[in-house]
Design a protein around this motif. Sequence first.
Motif, PDB file in Angstrom:
ATOM      1  N   GLY A 449      -8.175 -17.105  10.109  1.00 10.40           N
ATOM      2  CA  GLY A 449      -7.508 -17.523   8.883  1.00 10.40           C
ATOM      3  C   GLY A 449      -7.924 -18.906   8.442  1.00 10.40           C
ATOM      4  N   ARG A 450      -8.082 -19.816   9.398  1.00 10.40           N
ATOM      5  CA  ARG A 450      -8.512 -21.178   9.083  1.00 10.40           C
ATOM      6  C   ARG A 450      -9.921 -21.169   8.498  1.00 10.40           C
ATOM      7  NH1 ARG A 450      -7.672 -22.946  13.828  1.00 10.40           N
ATOM      8  NH2 ARG A 450      -5.453 -23.393  13.529  1.00 10.40           N
ATOM      9  N   THR A 451     -10.777 -20.326   9.045  1.00 11.11           N
ATOM     10  CA  THR A 451     -12.154 -20.213   8.562  1.00 11.11           C
ATOM     11  C   THR A 451     -12.194 -19.572   7.182  1.00 11.11           C
ATOM     12  OG1 THR A 451     -12.913 -20.020  10.856  1.00 11.11           O
ATOM     13  CG2 THR A 451     -14.438 -19.315   9.130  1.00 11.11           C
ATOM     14  N   ALA A 452     -11.371 -18.559   6.968  1.00  7.28           N
ATOM     15  CA  ALA A 452     -11.320 -17.883   5.666  1.00  7.28           C
ATOM     16  C   ALA A 452     -10.795 -18.805   4.579  1.00  7.28           C
ATOM     17  CB  ALA A 452     -10.452 -16.634   5.760  1.00  7.28           C
ATOM     18  N   ALA A 453      -9.781 -19.617   4.896  1.00  6.92           N
ATOM     19  CA  ALA A 453      -9.206 -20.534   3.905  1.00  6.92           C
ATOM     20  C   ALA A 453     -10.258 -21.507   3.396  1.00  6.92           C
ATOM     21  CB  ALA A 453      -8.022 -21.292   4.514  1.00  6.92           C
ATOM     22  N   ARG A 454     -11.141 -21.937   4.277  1.00 10.12           N
ATOM     23  CA  ARG A 454     -12.197 -22.869   3.866  1.00 10.12           C
ATOM     24  C   ARG A 454     -13.167 -22.193   2.898  1.00 10.12           C
ATOM     25  NH1 ARG A 454     -12.545 -25.243   8.152  1.00 10.12           N
ATOM     26  NH2 ARG A 454     -11.971 -27.366   7.588  1.00 10.12           N
ATOM     27  N   ALA A 455     -13.503 -20.935   3.150  1.00  7.93           N
ATOM     28  CA  ALA A 455     -14.407 -20.214   2.252  1.00  7.93           C
ATOM     29  C   ALA A 455     -13.750 -19.964   0.900  1.00  7.93           C
ATOM     30  CB  ALA A 455     -14.824 -18.888   2.884  1.00  7.93           C
ATOM     31  N   LEU A 456     -12.492 -19.552   0.909  1.00  9.35           N
ATOM     32  CA  LEU A 456     -11.780 -19.319  -0.348  1.00  9.35           C
ATOM     33  C   LEU A 456     -11.660 -20.608  -1.147  1.00  9.35           C
ATOM     34  CD1 LEU A 456      -8.940 -16.919   0.888  1.00  9.35           C
ATOM     35  CD2 LEU A 456     -11.039 -16.299  -0.341  1.00  9.35           C
ATOM     36  N   GLU A 457     -11.479 -21.721  -0.454  1.00  3.61           N
ATOM     37  CA  GLU A 457     -11.377 -23.002  -1.158  1.00  3.61           C
ATOM     38  C   GLU A 457     -12.713 -23.409  -1.764  1.00  3.61           C
ATOM     39  OE1 GLU A 457      -8.718 -26.562  -0.174  1.00  3.61           O
ATOM     40  OE2 GLU A 457     -10.610 -27.042   0.835  1.00  3.61           O
ATOM     41  N   SER A 458     -13.812 -23.122  -1.082  1.00  3.26           N
ATOM     42  CA  SER A 458     -15.127 -23.402  -1.641  1.00  3.26           C
ATOM     43  C   SER A 458     -15.330 -22.617  -2.929  1.00  3.26           C
ATOM     44  CB  SER A 458     -16.219 -23.053  -0.622  1.00  3.26           C
ATOM     45  OG  SER A 458     -17.504 -23.371  -1.116  1.00  3.26           O
ATOM     46  N   GLN A 459     -14.929 -21.356  -2.911  1.00  5.55           N
ATOM     47  CA  GLN A 459     -15.019 -20.520  -4.107  1.00  5.55           C
ATOM     48  C   GLN A 459     -14.151 -21.092  -5.233  1.00  5.55           C
ATOM     49  OE1 GLN A 459     -13.263 -16.531  -3.781  1.00  5.55           O
ATOM     50  NE2 GLN A 459     -15.123 -15.684  -4.707  1.00  5.55           N
ATOM     51  N   TRP A 460     -12.932 -21.466  -4.914  1.00  2.04           N
ATOM     52  CA  TRP A 460     -12.000 -22.073  -5.882  1.00  2.04           C
ATOM     53  C   TRP A 460     -12.600 -23.351  -6.466  1.00  2.04           C
ATOM     54  CZ3 TRP A 460      -9.700 -26.876  -5.710  1.00  2.04           C
ATOM     55  CH2 TRP A 460      -8.595 -27.092  -6.539  1.00  2.04           C
ATOM     56  N   ALA A 461     -13.197 -24.175  -5.601  1.00  2.00           N
ATOM     57  CA  ALA A 461     -13.727 -25.462  -6.036  1.00  2.00           C
ATOM     58  C   ALA A 461     -14.874 -25.305  -7.019  1.00  2.00           C
ATOM     59  CB  ALA A 461     -14.177 -26.278  -4.819  1.00  2.00           C
ATOM     60  N   GLY A 462     -15.707 -24.271  -6.849  1.00  2.00           N
ATOM     61  CA  GLY A 462     -16.803 -24.050  -7.788  1.00  2.00           C
ATOM     62  C   GLY A 462     -16.309 -23.813  -9.200  1.00  2.00           C
ATOM     63  N   TYR A 463     -15.280 -22.999  -9.322  1.00  2.00           N
ATOM     64  CA  TYR A 463     -14.730 -22.725 -10.659  1.00  2.00           C
ATOM     65  C   TYR A 463     -14.015 -23.944 -11.228  1.00  2.00           C
ATOM     66  CZ  TYR A 463     -15.938 -17.803 -10.188  1.00  2.00           C
ATOM     67  OH  TYR A 463     -16.633 -16.621 -10.065  1.00  2.00           O
ATOM     68  N   LYS A 464     -13.370 -24.743 -10.376  1.00  2.00           N
ATOM     69  CA  LYS A 464     -12.728 -25.966 -10.852  1.00  2.00           C
ATOM     70  C   LYS A 464     -13.783 -26.986 -11.324  1.00  2.00           C
ATOM     71  CE  LYS A 464      -8.315 -25.431 -10.678  1.00  2.00           C
ATOM     72  NZ  LYS A 464      -7.503 -25.534 -11.910  1.00  2.00           N
ATOM     73  N   MET A 465     -14.923 -27.012 -10.674  1.00  2.00           N
ATOM     74  CA  MET A 465     -16.001 -27.886 -11.137  1.00  2.00           C
ATOM     75  C   MET A 465     -16.402 -27.530 -12.564  1.00  2.00           C
ATOM     76  SD  MET A 465     -18.610 -28.329  -7.916  1.00  2.00           S
ATOM     77  CE  MET A 465     -19.691 -29.420  -8.863  1.00  2.00           C
ATOM     78  N   ARG A 466     -16.527 -26.247 -12.829  1.00  2.00           N
ATOM     79  CA  ARG A 466     -16.895 -25.817 -14.176  1.00  2.00           C
ATOM     80  C   ARG A 466     -15.818 -26.220 -15.190  1.00  2.00           C
ATOM     81  NH1 ARG A 466     -19.053 -19.823 -14.867  1.00  2.00           N
ATOM     82  NH2 ARG A 466     -16.852 -19.224 -14.653  1.00  2.00           N
ATOM     83  N   HIS A 467     -14.564 -26.142 -14.792  1.00  2.00           N
ATOM     84  CA  HIS A 467     -13.471 -26.551 -15.682  1.00  2.00           C
ATOM     85  C   HIS A 467     -13.608 -28.023 -16.062  1.00  2.00           C
ATOM     86  CE1 HIS A 467      -9.448 -27.417 -17.204  1.00  2.00           C
ATOM     87  NE2 HIS A 467      -9.323 -28.347 -16.274  1.00  2.00           N
ATOM     88  N   PHE A 468     -13.842 -28.896 -15.090  1.00  2.00           N
ATOM     89  CA  PHE A 468     -13.915 -30.329 -15.396  1.00  2.00           C
ATOM     90  C   PHE A 468     -15.228 -30.693 -16.077  1.00  2.00           C
ATOM     91  CE2 PHE A 468     -10.413 -30.457 -12.354  1.00  2.00           C
ATOM     92  CZ  PHE A 468      -9.529 -31.245 -13.083  1.00  2.00           C
TER      93      PHE A 468
END
Length: 596
Positions: A449-468
């Motif tokens: 779960g700890r490893t998966a959360a990091r991957a999901l956050e990386s995915q989330w961060a990419g889309y947030k980069m596009r937003h900003f």
Amino acid sequence: MSVQTPNGFTLDTSGKRIVVDPVTRIEGHMRVEVNVDSQNVIRNAVSTGTMWRGIEVILKNRDPRDAWAFTERICGVCTGTHALTSVRAVEDALGIKIPENANSIRNMMQLALQVHDHVVHFYHLHALDWVDVISALSADPKATSALAQSISPWPLSSPGYFKDLQSRLKKFVESGQLGPFKNGYWGSAAYKLPPEANLMAVAHYMEALDFQKEIVKVHTIFGGKNPHPNWLVGGVPCPINVDGVGGVGALNMERLNYVAEIIARIIQFNDEVYVPDIAAIGSFYKDWLYGGGISSQNVLAYGDIPERANDYSPENLALPRGAIINGKLTEIHDVDLRDPQQIQEFVTHSWYKYPDETQGLHPWDGVTEPHYELGPNTKGDKLAIDSLDEGGKYSWIKSPRWKGHAMELGPLSRWTVGYAQGKAEFKEPVDKFLRDLGLPFEALFSTIGRTAARALESQWAGYKMRHFYEKLIATIKAGDSSTANVEKWDPKTWPDEVKGVGFSEAPRGALGHWVKIKAGKIDNYQAVVPTTWNGSPRDPKGNIGAFEASLMNTPMVNPEQPLEILRTIHSFDPCLACSTHVMSEDGQEMANIRVR
């Protein structure tokens, strides 16, 4: 002998002692000792930071506007996040407001760091705890291609591609020059992947190694270089000149378009490689749900990525703020970094001195006075420790506590807080990951779960980069090209005595810097980093920290090949470099410490 800790763990030191030193693949100066029972199950765990940072001593009496450049050198892995936290602390102390463009650029730099760090962490620091490189040599390239194409549309997936990579890997192994693949526990029964999954993962290891250098170009565009990009109290150091054709540090449309291209590639890599790999690898380890520790009980997040400049309220932060204690996911506690009763650091089992070591200190009142002494039951001596005495002082890491509780920090903690708050952007990806693997919600609180959360956050961060990025472009088109506020640059405009706190969510967890400024100079500076929380030794009450707790009750296939220890500790992405720096004023070596 068995001891019950206040945070619910039974420690038994009677079994065989296993020492792993150092626990590292590329970075990380730490030592782990465990006791295993007759069934090779871990019944006691001791986590040790083996070198002293000393940045607080270095910063004493320096100009606070320069603090970011020193704190950034705390670590070369999470490069930039200490600088961001430092400038926020100084801005908080001096009441400095930053332009909206500076906020968008800072967010993109921080999010790029999140992606870069998460990608490098999994593929180059953690994946080999799950992936048997040597097994990949026996894989069928056609079957590997079929597996890869079944989970993702990523174009690099043909049989020929995997056959060529397998041939190159075979030559590499036969040469005897294994480089990063040396000293692995290849062939261990703790590995679960079939050869084809191993070959696919090794291919993505190589691709990520090439791609990671593209991600950090975001830092070179906005901050001039990487590692250690430039930052600025009052904003960012890059002026905007969209009509320009060049110029050092200036942002023109060619540079901004390049950032957009990198963001698009980040999103594709996360969507088509990183996240599918985590799901595919996790599907073979569904029964290995160990390593949870205190992740289901006590988690802490400060929050980060403000939507609007100069507003650090929880409602304005894209990454959530809050604390959960005693496993009560329905109760999110407010976090106040200024409250002396909330965050305190203890040194009862750390190699430091306090006036009263039964009491903790809030970082504004923190003391950094090294005191290296070993417990009476230590085996060996100061230069050659065979086995530590956890009843005494045993780590260069202090013990931070939130209202007296040992806490876990990091992507899993952030996503647990966001999930508990009912935010769809955190809840839905977690539910989908667990549903796809057929796992119960409780499986989130594990090494997987700890490893998966990091991957999901990386995915989330990419889309947030596009937003900003889109927000920055819109602000520029509206006629606002400001990137810095220097109204309070002159120390003559400052109060004689002030204090401030800056925070961020570093890739490894909540990061805080506390500064006191007196007569224009730093009077006291304290940085409490994520690995200080996670890797902390015991506190005066006997509570164990997140690293130690995560190892408890983990069965080991072969204690002489401690793959399970590495797997769980690496899942935190430990950054002991944040605890390891000391130098003299002229840069000369002050000490040579041998640890074995």
